[in-house]
Enzyme design. Structure first.
Site, PDB file in Angstrom:
ATOM      1  N   GLY A 104      -5.430   8.296  -4.998  1.00 39.97           N
ATOM      2  CA  GLY A 104      -4.952   7.257  -4.346  1.00 39.97           C
ATOM      3  C   GLY A 104      -3.427   7.128  -3.657  1.00 39.97           C
ATOM      4  O   GLY A 104      -3.131   6.177  -3.274  1.00 39.97           O
ATOM      5  N   LEU A 122      -3.498  11.812  -0.557  1.00 34.77           N
ATOM      6  CA  LEU A 122      -3.199  13.276  -0.358  1.00 34.77           C
ATOM      7  C   LEU A 122      -4.642  14.266  -0.463  1.00 34.77           C
ATOM      8  O   LEU A 122      -4.912  15.307  -0.946  1.00 34.77           O
ATOM      9  CB  LEU A 122      -2.226  13.866  -1.509  1.00 34.77           C
ATOM     10  CG  LEU A 122      -1.013  13.131  -1.560  1.00 34.77           C
ATOM     11  CD1 LEU A 122       0.002  13.714  -2.848  1.00 34.77           C
ATOM     12  CD2 LEU A 122      -0.376  13.626  -0.177  1.00 34.77           C
ATOM     13  N   ASP A 130      -9.368  15.897   6.499  1.00 34.46           N
ATOM     14  CA  ASP A 130      -9.359  16.269   4.977  1.00 34.46           C
ATOM     15  C   ASP A 130      -9.803  17.696   4.562  1.00 34.46           C
ATOM     16  O   ASP A 130      -9.190  18.531   3.930  1.00 34.46           O
ATOM     17  CB  ASP A 130      -9.453  15.192   3.923  1.00 34.46           C
ATOM     18  CG  ASP A 130      -9.006  14.012   4.379  1.00 34.46           C
ATOM     19  OD1 ASP A 130      -7.853  13.737   5.151  1.00 34.46           O
ATOM     20  OD2 ASP A 130      -9.210  12.766   3.872  1.00 34.46           O
TER      21      ASP A 130
HETATM   22  C1  GLA Z   1      -8.314   9.732   5.703  1.00 36.13           C
HETATM   23  C2  GLA Z   1      -9.386  10.062   6.243  1.00 36.13           C
HETATM   24  C3  GLA Z   1      -9.221  11.227   7.266  1.00 36.13           C
HETATM   25  C4  GLA Z   1      -8.264  10.643   8.458  1.00 36.13           C
HETATM   26  C5  GLA Z   1      -6.894  10.057   7.974  1.00 36.13           C
HETATM   27  C6  GLA Z   1      -6.165   9.499   9.024  1.00 36.13           C
HETATM   28  O1  GLA Z   1      -7.324  10.489   5.230  1.00 36.13           O
HETATM   29  O2  GLA Z   1     -10.139  10.821   5.164  1.00 36.13           O
HETATM   30  O3  GLA Z   1     -10.465  11.478   7.977  1.00 36.13           O
HETATM   31  O4  GLA Z   1      -9.128   9.793   9.478  1.00 36.13           O
HETATM   32  O5  GLA Z   1      -7.267   9.275   6.898  1.00 36.13           O
HETATM   33  O6  GLA Z   1      -5.912  10.427   9.927  1.00 36.13           O
END
Ligand code: GLA
Length: 379
Positions: free
Chosen positions: A118, A121, A168
């Site tokens: 949360g 990260l 991510d």
């Molecule tokens: C989250 C999402 C990513 C991206 C970011 C914002 O981490 O999982 O795909 O969109 O927000 O940049």
């Protein structure tokens, strides 16, 4: 040696994998808009131990007390309530199954993590990647890093129901020690950029977990899609929102909120390109300006910052040794990241937290320094 896995299952695992969490360095909400983004894989993340199981079930346990889950592989379906955490793993299994994985046996998996959840990260992407890699090893599948990242994103989009982009999972898959991962999301091209020497990353967690994060994220996603739809209707020929020009957006006279969202995405996309040049030159002043501009754009245009994130970024901005700071990840709570000279240490970090606490009595940010680490791997 007794592992956590053997404690829960009474026999030894056959594979152990690790996938890192990430810091979003710059390029906020550009990924699902076809833009460029940069992230850094952390040296902390999720570990999965796994082994083939005789029965046709998938069993999942964790070191941290989540409800254990056992699923018949023929009846894979999203879980609810206290079992919902398993969806990231079940989703990846289901994607691999659709790709032709025909399991003739089950799998047992045990998860442990040293990543705060949360905090923005990407503990969920780390879980998807570590579990996905463990499944590949247990079932003898050869998947490229890009395909593993895509499987994680698909799991999250379709099984969990979160319309995220590839940032991510891409960073967790392609992370590299002392480097920043750059993703061209339109082409799904992953590359790495060397970090200038003598710099460090710090993460300051506001401890603010927003339980509306997913619905606010989905709202922003929908606003971006609508802005692009209107831009195309107005004659714009760009292939995605990120590559529209700021002038075209102004000329299209979008509703005010949509214009702000679109300008944020376009500005961030351009800042990532400018950041590549600044990193190559080691121009720390320019790197700092771009990070600050990114946060201001989140605060004013995308409106995904919070008072606490703004306060942290503001305090960091006037602290010696800090090159730049911004919120990291989806926003609406979670953590801020700071890029610092290596002279910045625990003492300065504690001062930042002290100043924050003076503003928000009783709230002390959790802090850690992070170095850029390698991506998902068998350990
Ligand atoms: C989250 C999402 C990513 C991206 C970011 C914002 O981490 O999982 O795909 O969109 O927000 O940049």
């Amino acid at each position: 040696m007794t592992t956590d896995f053997s404690f829960f299952y009474g026999y030894a695992p056959s594979v152990k994998t690790f996938a890192p969490g990430r810091i979003e360095f710059i390029g906020n909400h550009t990924d699902y808009n076809g833009g460029m983004v940069m992230g850094v894989a952390l040296d902390r993340g999720v570990t999965v131990e796994a082994a083939p199981a005789e029965k046709s079930h998938l069993r999942l346990t964790t070191t941290h007390g989540e409800t254990p889950v056992e699923i018949d592989l023929a009846k894979l379906a999203p879980q609810k309530g206290s079992r919902a955490w398993a969806n990231y793993v079940l989703g990846v299994f289901s994607v691999l199954k659709d790709k032709g994985l025909v399991p003739d046996h089950g799998i047992d998996m045990h998860v442990s993590s040293n990543l705060p959840t949360g905090a923005g990260l990407s503990s969920s992407a780390a879980l998807e990647l570590a579990a996905g890699l463990a499944m590949c090893k247990v079932y003898g599948l050869e998947l490229s890093r890009a395909d593993l990242a895509r499987a994680g994103r698909k799991a999250e989009n379709e099984f969990v129901g979160m319309p995220c982009g590839i940032l991510d999972q891409g960073v967790s898959a392609f992370g590299k020690k002392d480097a920043i991962v750059r993703i061209d999301c339109a082409r799904e091209e992953f590359s790495v950029v060397a970090m200038p020497a003598h710099l460090a990353f710090w993460v300051f967690n506001t401890m603010e977990k927003h339980n509306l994060v997913e619905s606010l994220y989905a709202t922003r996603h929908a606003e971006c899609s609508e802005a692009f739809r209107l831009l195309k209707a107005a004659g714009c020929t760009a292939e995605n929102l990120a590559s529209v020009s700021p002038e075209e957006i102004r000329a299209a006279k979008l509703p005010a909120v949509l214009e702000k969202r679109a300008q944020h995405v376009v500005g961030e996309h351009r800042r990532v390109i400018a950041m590549s040049a600044a990193l190559a030159k080691g121009d720390t002043a320019q790197i700092g300006r771009l990070l600050t501009a990114s946060h201001e754009s989140s605060r004013d245009l995308f409106e995904n910052s919070t008072g606490k994130l703004d306060a942290l970024v503001e305090i960091l901005g006037r602290t010696e040794g800090v090159i730049g700071a911004r919120l990291t990840g989806g926003g609406f709570g979670g953590a801020a990241m700071a890029l610092t000279f290596s002279s910045f240490g625990e003492e300065q970090a504690a001062k930042v937290c002290g100043q924050f606490e003076a503003r928000y009595p009783g709230v002390r940010p959790a802090v850690f320094s992070a170095s850029a680490g390698d991506g998902a791997r068998v350990i």
